[in-house]
Design a protein around this motif. Structure first.
Motif, PDB file in Angstrom:
ATOM      1  N   GLY A  93     -11.790  72.384  49.959  1.00  0.00           N
ATOM      2  CA  GLY A  93     -12.192  71.057  50.400  1.00  0.00           C
ATOM      3  C   GLY A  93     -11.032  70.269  50.974  1.00  0.00           C
ATOM      4  O   GLY A  93     -11.181  69.569  51.984  1.00  0.00           O
ATOM      5  N   LEU A  94      -9.863  70.388  50.346  1.00  0.00           N
ATOM      6  CA  LEU A  94      -8.674  69.692  50.854  1.00  0.00           C
ATOM      7  C   LEU A  94      -8.309  70.186  52.245  1.00  0.00           C
ATOM      8  O   LEU A  94      -8.027  69.384  53.149  1.00  0.00           O
ATOM      9  N   LEU A  95      -8.310  71.501  52.445  1.00  0.00           N
ATOM     10  CA  LEU A  95      -7.959  72.055  53.758  1.00  0.00           C
ATOM     11  C   LEU A  95      -8.965  71.617  54.822  1.00  0.00           C
ATOM     12  O   LEU A  95      -8.587  71.337  55.972  1.00  0.00           O
ATOM     13  N   ASN A  96     -10.247  71.558  54.460  1.00  0.00           N
ATOM     14  CA  ASN A  96     -11.248  71.081  55.420  1.00  0.00           C
ATOM     15  C   ASN A  96     -11.013  69.617  55.783  1.00  0.00           C
ATOM     16  O   ASN A  96     -11.181  69.212  56.945  1.00  0.00           O
ATOM     17  N   THR A  97     -10.613  68.819  54.809  1.00  0.00           N
ATOM     18  CA  THR A  97     -10.309  67.409  55.078  1.00  0.00           C
ATOM     19  C   THR A  97      -9.095  67.277  55.985  1.00  0.00           C
ATOM     20  O   THR A  97      -9.099  66.503  56.948  1.00  0.00           O
ATOM     21  N   VAL A  98      -8.046  68.043  55.685  1.00  0.00           N
ATOM     22  CA  VAL A  98      -6.820  67.996  56.501  1.00  0.00           C
ATOM     23  C   VAL A  98      -7.113  68.458  57.924  1.00  0.00           C
ATOM     24  O   VAL A  98      -6.587  67.890  58.893  1.00  0.00           O
ATOM     25  N   LYS A  99      -7.973  69.486  58.061  1.00  0.00           N
ATOM     26  CA  LYS A  99      -8.311  69.981  59.403  1.00  0.00           C
ATOM     27  C   LYS A  99      -8.966  68.893  60.239  1.00  0.00           C
ATOM     28  O   LYS A  99      -8.587  68.673  61.402  1.00  0.00           O
ATOM     29  N   VAL A 100      -9.920  68.189  59.665  1.00  0.00           N
ATOM     30  CA  VAL A 100     -10.581  67.099  60.385  1.00  0.00           C
ATOM     31  C   VAL A 100      -9.601  65.976  60.701  1.00  0.00           C
ATOM     32  O   VAL A 100      -9.576  65.445  61.822  1.00  0.00           O
ATOM     33  N   ALA A 101      -8.765  65.613  59.721  1.00  0.00           N
ATOM     34  CA  ALA A 101      -7.841  64.494  59.903  1.00  0.00           C
ATOM     35  C   ALA A 101      -6.815  64.787  60.993  1.00  0.00           C
ATOM     36  O   ALA A 101      -6.568  63.952  61.868  1.00  0.00           O
TER      37      ALA A 101
END
Length: 398
Positions: A93-101
């Motif tokens: 979930g963290l990596l998905n958030t960082v990818k979007v950001a």
């Protein structure tokens, strides 16, 4: 009886009242009292919470992170399955958030600069179109924009059986965009290492070129040199790795597309919504930054025969960035925090995964504390980077 007389030079000891009348002493005393009250309130909340949880037989702590997650995640950047633990799920979930950001910050900066400059264009049509774009998307809540794009994307593209192929190997369907990707190979790991080495080499060469130009006044072709070093090292690593050419190409198999890399409608909706919304604010920041530059800079560039486009790129924008960086930092922080709204359209970001974890384990306080800490960390890292960049861009007095 008369009061005792103090001899000249005799220092009388201060009483408690004298200390309390001292402004410096009172300032320190007030801060100690305030800190004490905060600590007392925190202790009360924590102890009361632990007592209530124990009374309801709810365990506390982060031991649940080692337990099996038992749920799938639709989009992952690392190996993950339902048999993985909750810690791995939260990392996904963290990596998905960082990818979007990260992608959102890059795209909103590019789009924002384009529309910020367009708002000052001498062409009436360009200026008005940019104004309509900014004023429209800036005044619609970002959550509604996410819903709009999430509803539009599946409706705009056909069913996988009738997939639209705008480019060879690229398929657009109601289930997202499918792209051909290279099959995993050690050569690509070597290329990544070579890219890192190239960036380090370019950094040191740039420092040397700057010192050389300051000492001799002779410019160094840094752009071409940097491109040559990067392309040369990466291509050399590709050849050393065996020059693999195998691709995983998407194709219709049964009722769905198999192979390739899928960019889901949820991800596209979140990325487009956050990018469009934030780019309108970036455009206003860029516009105000350009207008803050003295008109004499334009006049000086015109008098030297410099084209308006070149003057904008090399004279005006670098100066406007010194004004624009602080408000740009706020917009980047807003985009990162607004990415938490991705849960509304089903994108498996950190908040979405944390919610699932919280519902399955009952560790609500722990799960919420984890993603609050993560967002705090991401915001602080963004602020640190932008503050460093701001200092690099600041004028240095000589």
């Amino acid at each position: 009886m008369s009061k005792p007389q103090h001899a000249p030079g005799d220092v009388r000891s201060k009483s408690l009242v004298d200390y309390l009348n001292d402004e410096n002493v009172r300032a320190v005393l007030y801060q100690i009292i305030a800190i004490g009250l905060v600590i007392l309130a925190g202790w009360y909340l924590v102890s009361n919470t632990l007592y209530n949880l124990e009374k309801q037989n709810i365990s506390t702590g982060y031991g649940f992170l080692d337990l099996e997650a038992s749920f799938e995640i639709s989009e992952t950047m690392i190996n993950y399955s339902a048999q993985s633990d909750y810690a791995t799920a939260l990392i996904v979930g963290l990596l998905n958030t960082v990818k979007v950001a990260v992608l959102g910050i890059v795209l909103c900066t590019i789009i924002g600069i384009i529309f910020g400059v367009a708002r000052l264009s001498s062409n009436w049509i360009v200026r008005k179109l940019a104004t309509v774009y900014v004023e429209t998307f800036r005044n619609i809540p970002v959550l509604l924009q996410l819903f709009f794009w999430y509803a539009l994307i599946p409706a705009a593209f056909p069913h996988p059986r009738d997939a639209f192929e705008p480019l060879p190997g690229v398929l657009l369907t109601s289930r997202g965009m499918y792209l051909p990707v290279p099959v995993a190979d050690n050569a690509y790991t070597l290329m990544g290492i070579a890219a890192i080495i190239a960036f380090v080499a370019i950094y040191f060469i740039k420092k040397w070129a700057t010192k050389r130009q300051d000492a001799t006044g002779q410019p160094f072709p840094m752009l071409l040199t940097g491109i040559g070093i990067f392309v040369g090292l990466v291509f050399l690593a590709y050849l050393i790795g065996g020059a693999p050419t195998e691709l995983s190409t998407p194709a219709l198999k049964g009722f769905n597309i198999q192979g390739g890399y899928n960019i889901s409608p949820e991800f596209m909706a979140v990325l487009i919504g956050l990018t469009v919304y934030t780019s309108t604010y970036v455009a206003e920041v860029v516009r105000s930054g350009i207008q803050a530059v003295s008109s004499g800079q334009w006049e000086a560039a015109d008098s030297l025969g410099i084209k308006r486009s070149v003057a904008l790129r090399k004279v005006i924008l670098p100066q406007s960035m010194r004004v624009a960086i602080p408000p740009l930092t706020n917009q980047y922080l807003n985009l990162t925090k607004n990415s938490s709204l991705a849960v509304a359209v089903g994108y498996p970001d950190l908040v979405s995964v944390s919610n699932t974890t919280m519902n399955q384990t009952g560790q609500a306080i722990e799960a919420i504390s984890i993603f609050m800490s993560v967002y705090l960390g991401l915001s602080l890292l963004t602020s640190l980077f932008m503050n460093w960049f701001n200092k690099k861009m600041a004028l240095v007095e000589r």
